[in-house]
Design a protein around this motif. Structure first.
Motif, PDB file in Angstrom:
ATOM      1  N   LYS A  84      41.852  31.612  35.664  1.00  0.00           N
ATOM      2  CA  LYS A  84      42.940  32.484  36.083  1.00  0.00           C
ATOM      3  C   LYS A  84      43.876  31.778  37.041  1.00  0.00           C
ATOM      4  O   LYS A  84      45.077  31.882  36.941  1.00  0.00           O
ATOM      5  CB  LYS A  84      42.374  33.760  36.726  1.00  0.00           C
ATOM      6  CG  LYS A  84      41.872  34.718  35.683  1.00  0.00           C
ATOM      7  CD  LYS A  84      41.178  35.858  36.295  1.00  0.00           C
ATOM      8  CE  LYS A  84      42.152  36.918  36.710  1.00  0.00           C
ATOM      9  NZ  LYS A  84      41.455  38.150  37.071  1.00  0.00           N
ATOM     10  N   ASN A 115      42.601  40.791  25.860  1.00  0.00           N
ATOM     11  CA  ASN A 115      42.431  40.356  27.244  1.00  0.00           C
ATOM     12  C   ASN A 115      41.828  38.952  27.226  1.00  0.00           C
ATOM     13  O   ASN A 115      40.785  38.724  26.625  1.00  0.00           O
ATOM     14  CB  ASN A 115      41.487  41.333  27.966  1.00  0.00           C
ATOM     15  CG  ASN A 115      41.169  40.899  29.382  1.00  0.00           C
ATOM     16  OD1 ASN A 115      41.732  39.938  29.899  1.00  0.00           O
ATOM     17  ND2 ASN A 115      40.254  41.604  30.020  1.00  0.00           N
ATOM     18  N   SER A 175      47.302  42.960  38.687  1.00  0.00           N
ATOM     19  CA  SER A 175      47.528  41.570  39.089  1.00  0.00           C
ATOM     20  C   SER A 175      48.708  40.923  38.361  1.00  0.00           C
ATOM     21  O   SER A 175      49.094  39.817  38.684  1.00  0.00           O
ATOM     22  CB  SER A 175      46.255  40.742  38.856  1.00  0.00           C
ATOM     23  OG  SER A 175      45.880  40.809  37.495  1.00  0.00           O
ATOM     24  N   GLN A 222      45.633  48.999  29.350  1.00  0.00           N
ATOM     25  CA  GLN A 222      44.442  48.336  28.825  1.00  0.00           C
ATOM     26  C   GLN A 222      43.488  49.315  28.124  1.00  0.00           C
ATOM     27  O   GLN A 222      43.503  50.514  28.412  1.00  0.00           O
ATOM     28  CB  GLN A 222      43.687  47.672  29.976  1.00  0.00           C
ATOM     29  CG  GLN A 222      44.580  46.799  30.840  1.00  0.00           C
ATOM     30  CD  GLN A 222      43.785  45.913  31.767  1.00  0.00           C
ATOM     31  OE1 GLN A 222      42.867  45.217  31.348  1.00  0.00           O
ATOM     32  NE2 GLN A 222      44.132  45.916  33.040  1.00  0.00           N
ATOM     33  N   LYS A 247      30.726  40.963  40.831  1.00  0.00           N
ATOM     34  CA  LYS A 247      30.857  39.601  40.325  1.00  0.00           C
ATOM     35  C   LYS A 247      29.694  38.706  40.772  1.00  0.00           C
ATOM     36  O   LYS A 247      29.698  37.513  40.502  1.00  0.00           O
ATOM     37  CB  LYS A 247      32.209  39.022  40.735  1.00  0.00           C
ATOM     38  CG  LYS A 247      33.344  39.739  39.994  1.00  0.00           C
ATOM     39  CD  LYS A 247      34.692  39.159  40.264  1.00  0.00           C
ATOM     40  CE  LYS A 247      35.743  39.969  39.504  1.00  0.00           C
ATOM     41  NZ  LYS A 247      37.074  39.770  39.972  1.00  0.00           N
TER      42      LYS A 247
HETATM   43  P1  B4P Z   1      45.519  44.160  35.819  1.00  0.00           P
HETATM   44  O1  B4P Z   1      45.993  45.560  35.614  1.00  0.00           O
HETATM   45  O2  B4P Z   1      46.462  43.267  36.479  1.00  0.00           O
HETATM   46  O3  B4P Z   1      44.121  44.151  36.619  1.00  0.00           O
HETATM   47  P2  B4P Z   1      42.575  44.183  36.221  1.00  0.00           P
HETATM   48  O4  B4P Z   1      42.324  44.816  34.903  1.00  0.00           O
HETATM   49  O5  B4P Z   1      41.807  44.714  37.383  1.00  0.00           O
HETATM   50  O6  B4P Z   1      42.338  42.669  36.051  1.00  0.00           O
HETATM   51  P3  B4P Z   1      42.161  41.524  37.099  1.00  0.00           P
HETATM   52  O7  B4P Z   1      42.878  40.368  36.510  1.00  0.00           O
HETATM   53  O8  B4P Z   1      42.480  41.930  38.492  1.00  0.00           O
HETATM   54  O9  B4P Z   1      40.605  41.306  36.852  1.00  0.00           O
HETATM   55  P4  B4P Z   1      39.289  41.401  37.714  1.00  0.00           P
HETATM   56  O10 B4P Z   1      39.024  40.054  38.272  1.00  0.00           O
HETATM   57  O11 B4P Z   1      39.253  42.604  38.613  1.00  0.00           O
HETATM   58  O12 B4P Z   1      45.178  43.579  34.399  1.00  0.00           O
HETATM   59  C1  B4P Z   1      45.631  42.360  33.887  1.00  0.00           C
HETATM   60  C2  B4P Z   1      44.855  42.116  32.635  1.00  0.00           C
HETATM   61  O13 B4P Z   1      45.410  41.020  31.929  1.00  0.00           O
HETATM   62  C3  B4P Z   1      43.413  41.775  32.951  1.00  0.00           C
HETATM   63  O14 B4P Z   1      42.573  42.402  32.012  1.00  0.00           O
HETATM   64  C4  B4P Z   1      43.411  40.274  32.808  1.00  0.00           C
HETATM   65  O15 B4P Z   1      42.128  39.756  32.543  1.00  0.00           O
HETATM   66  C5  B4P Z   1      44.380  40.103  31.632  1.00  0.00           C
HETATM   67  N1  B4P Z   1      44.989  38.766  31.528  1.00  0.00           N
HETATM   68  C6  B4P Z   1      45.247  37.867  32.522  1.00  0.00           C
HETATM   69  N2  B4P Z   1      45.834  36.766  32.018  1.00  0.00           N
HETATM   70  C7  B4P Z   1      45.950  36.966  30.686  1.00  0.00           C
HETATM   71  C8  B4P Z   1      46.474  36.192  29.627  1.00  0.00           C
HETATM   72  N3  B4P Z   1      46.982  34.971  29.813  1.00  0.00           N
HETATM   73  N4  B4P Z   1      46.447  36.717  28.364  1.00  0.00           N
HETATM   74  C9  B4P Z   1      45.901  37.958  28.135  1.00  0.00           C
HETATM   75  N5  B4P Z   1      45.380  38.722  29.104  1.00  0.00           N
HETATM   76  C10 B4P Z   1      45.413  38.239  30.368  1.00  0.00           C
HETATM   77  O16 B4P Z   1      38.244  41.702  36.532  1.00  0.00           O
HETATM   78  C11 B4P Z   1      37.986  40.750  35.485  1.00  0.00           C
HETATM   79  C12 B4P Z   1      38.113  41.430  34.143  1.00  0.00           C
HETATM   80  O17 B4P Z   1      37.114  42.453  34.011  1.00  0.00           O
HETATM   81  C13 B4P Z   1      39.444  42.151  33.904  1.00  0.00           C
HETATM   82  O18 B4P Z   1      39.770  41.948  32.567  1.00  0.00           O
HETATM   83  C14 B4P Z   1      39.121  43.597  34.166  1.00  0.00           C
HETATM   84  O19 B4P Z   1      39.988  44.487  33.488  1.00  0.00           O
HETATM   85  C15 B4P Z   1      37.702  43.688  33.653  1.00  0.00           C
HETATM   86  N6  B4P Z   1      36.926  44.743  34.308  1.00  0.00           N
HETATM   87  C16 B4P Z   1      36.993  45.158  35.588  1.00  0.00           C
HETATM   88  N7  B4P Z   1      36.075  46.116  35.841  1.00  0.00           N
HETATM   89  C17 B4P Z   1      35.398  46.305  34.673  1.00  0.00           C
HETATM   90  C18 B4P Z   1      34.315  47.143  34.288  1.00  0.00           C
HETATM   91  N8  B4P Z   1      33.732  47.963  35.148  1.00  0.00           N
HETATM   92  N9  B4P Z   1      33.885  47.083  33.013  1.00  0.00           N
HETATM   93  C19 B4P Z   1      34.436  46.226  32.139  1.00  0.00           C
HETATM   94  N10 B4P Z   1      35.473  45.378  32.442  1.00  0.00           N
HETATM   95  C20 B4P Z   1      35.934  45.431  33.690  1.00  0.00           C
END
Ligand code: B4P
Length: 344
Positions: free
Chosen positions: A64, A102, A161, A168, A309
């Motif tokens: 990331k 994602n 973020s 989503q 995590k």
């Molecule tokens: P945001 O709305 O910005 O925030 P988020 O879902 O909380 O994701 P964050 O990035 O803060 O993840 P976290 O470490 O908390 O969403 C942005 C989304 O875009 C995210 O899903 C991100 O992964 C995705 N993304 C980023 N760059 C990308 C790219 N280049 N191409 C495509 N997608 C991209 O958590 C890590 C992950 O776990 C996140 O995916 C989150 O949604 C997921 N998660 C958190 N809690 C969860 C739970 N209880 N159960 C299952 N999944 C969970």
């Protein structure tokens, strides 16, 4: 009759094939989690913990960091402009959207509806955003035979973020004989489904300690032509309550605060929805931070899906209890009898 929101019948098959090949090619970082089911004060929770403490979570964080670093011209990097081709499921959907996987998935086939042109994540959702999201959710449920949840993190304190509008979708944890998970708004929405009418105050679970939340049932009987208006109207009812709740909370804080530090003026909330209901939860912080422990909470946390995590975070979560974590990133629930609808 097909219209611009009609989801192709092959949607979920394409999504599955794309997910498998993107994992294989390394374009998608899938970190399987270990999940455990809990019931605390009558609410179902599922805790997901990322195993292999050192390797996988760091892999997510490193990837990331690499991806989200600013571009040489100083503009914030936008991973959805354009999205990486191996992650694209529908290059165009309902004219102005695309559907992508994602890149950092914790559950398989986690997907996102994004606007093709960059639009702000902090602006209110438009009726077409809601309609497109609802059709996708319904198609994912129908085509996969599994129940999904949609969610939207809005504002700096919501867990968002990336400032490019994205909604989503995740498959909900399944229940077995011994492991039960039912999102707690289910039974509230079911109870009020028949009598709830447009314009009525949203429903809340009268429970303390709890966090402020607002629920509206969704009528699945709305015909295709009416669904736009139906979802838009009910969402605006929720938004109105969110703004009022944040304003009330800020006034209370102003009265009790002894500091002169400027307060945050941002509007942050999570929106979570199934085919049957929509819920909004005002937010005050993206993470729970205490004793050097930081637990991020995004929209799905509000329906009991919490991500740890590390084992350390998981133990902390169990010790403090999920409601302590949730209450610290939201506004505590109070049954304000004086609140009226649309008083923002
Ligand atoms: P945001 O709305 O910005 O925030 P988020 O879902 O909380 O994701 P964050 O990035 O803060 O993840 P976290 O470490 O908390 O969403 C942005 C989304 O875009 C995210 O899903 C991100 O992964 C995705 N993304 C980023 N760059 C990308 C790219 N280049 N191409 C495509 N997608 C991209 O958590 C890590 C992950 O776990 C996140 O995916 C989150 O949604 C997921 N998660 C958190 N809690 C969860 C739970 N209880 N159960 C299952 N999944 C969970």
């Amino acid at each position: 009759m097909a219209n611009k929101y009609t989801v192709p019948e092959s949607f979920f098959n394409v999504l599955t094939t794309k997910f498998d090949s993107a994992v294989k090619s390394g374009d998608l970082v899938f970190t399987p989690s270990e999940i455990s089911y809990h019931k605390v004060d009558e609410i179902d929770y599922v805790y997901s913990v990322l195993p292999g403490l050192k390797s996988k979570p760091n892999q997510i964080a490193d990837k990331k960091k690499e991806d989200e670093s600013p571009t040489p011209n100083g503009k914030d990097f936008d991973p959805f402009d354009p999205p990486a081709e191996p992650l694209v499921v529908l290059p165009t959907y309902a004219e102005k959207y695309a559907v992508v996987l994602n890149k950092f998935a914790v559950v398989p086939k986690h997907f996102l509806l994004i606007t093709k042109k960059r639009e702000p994540q902090s602006a209110p959702l438009e009726p077409s955003d809601l309609t497109a999201a609802y059709h996708l959710l319904r198609a994912a449920n129908k085509q996969s035979g599994k129940r999904h949840i949609g969610f939207f993190n809005c504002g700096v304190d919501s867990g968002a973020s990336i400032d490019h509008r994205h909604i989503q979708f995740l498959q909900l944890p399944e229940s077995t004989e011994t492991k039960k998970y039912e999102p707690w708004p289910d039974h509230i929405a079911a109870k009020h489904r028949n009598e709830y009418t447009d314009g009525q105050k949203p429903i809340s679970l009268n429970k303390t300690p709890f966090f402020s939340h607002f629920i509206v049932p969704i009528s699945s009987e709305s015909c295709e032509q009416e669904i736009d208006e139906h979802l838009g109207f009910r969402y605006s009812t929720l938004l109105s309550r969110v703004l009022t709740c944040i304003r009330n909370n800020q006034s209370t804080n102003d009265m009790t605060s002894t500091t002169t530090a400027p307060r945050s003026s941002s509007i942050s909330y999570n929106l979570v929805f199934t085919e049957e209901w929509m819920m909004a939860v005002p937010r005050t912080a993206p993470d729970y931070i205490d004793d050097g422990v930081k637990i991020g909470v995004n929209a799905v946390g509000t329906v009991g899906l919490l991500l740890a995590k590390s084992e350390n975070e998981l133990n902390y979560l169990k010790e403090k209890g999920p409601m302590t974590i949730l209450q610290n990133v939201t506004i505590p629930f109070t049954d304000r009898k004086e609140d009226v609808d649309y008083d923002y």
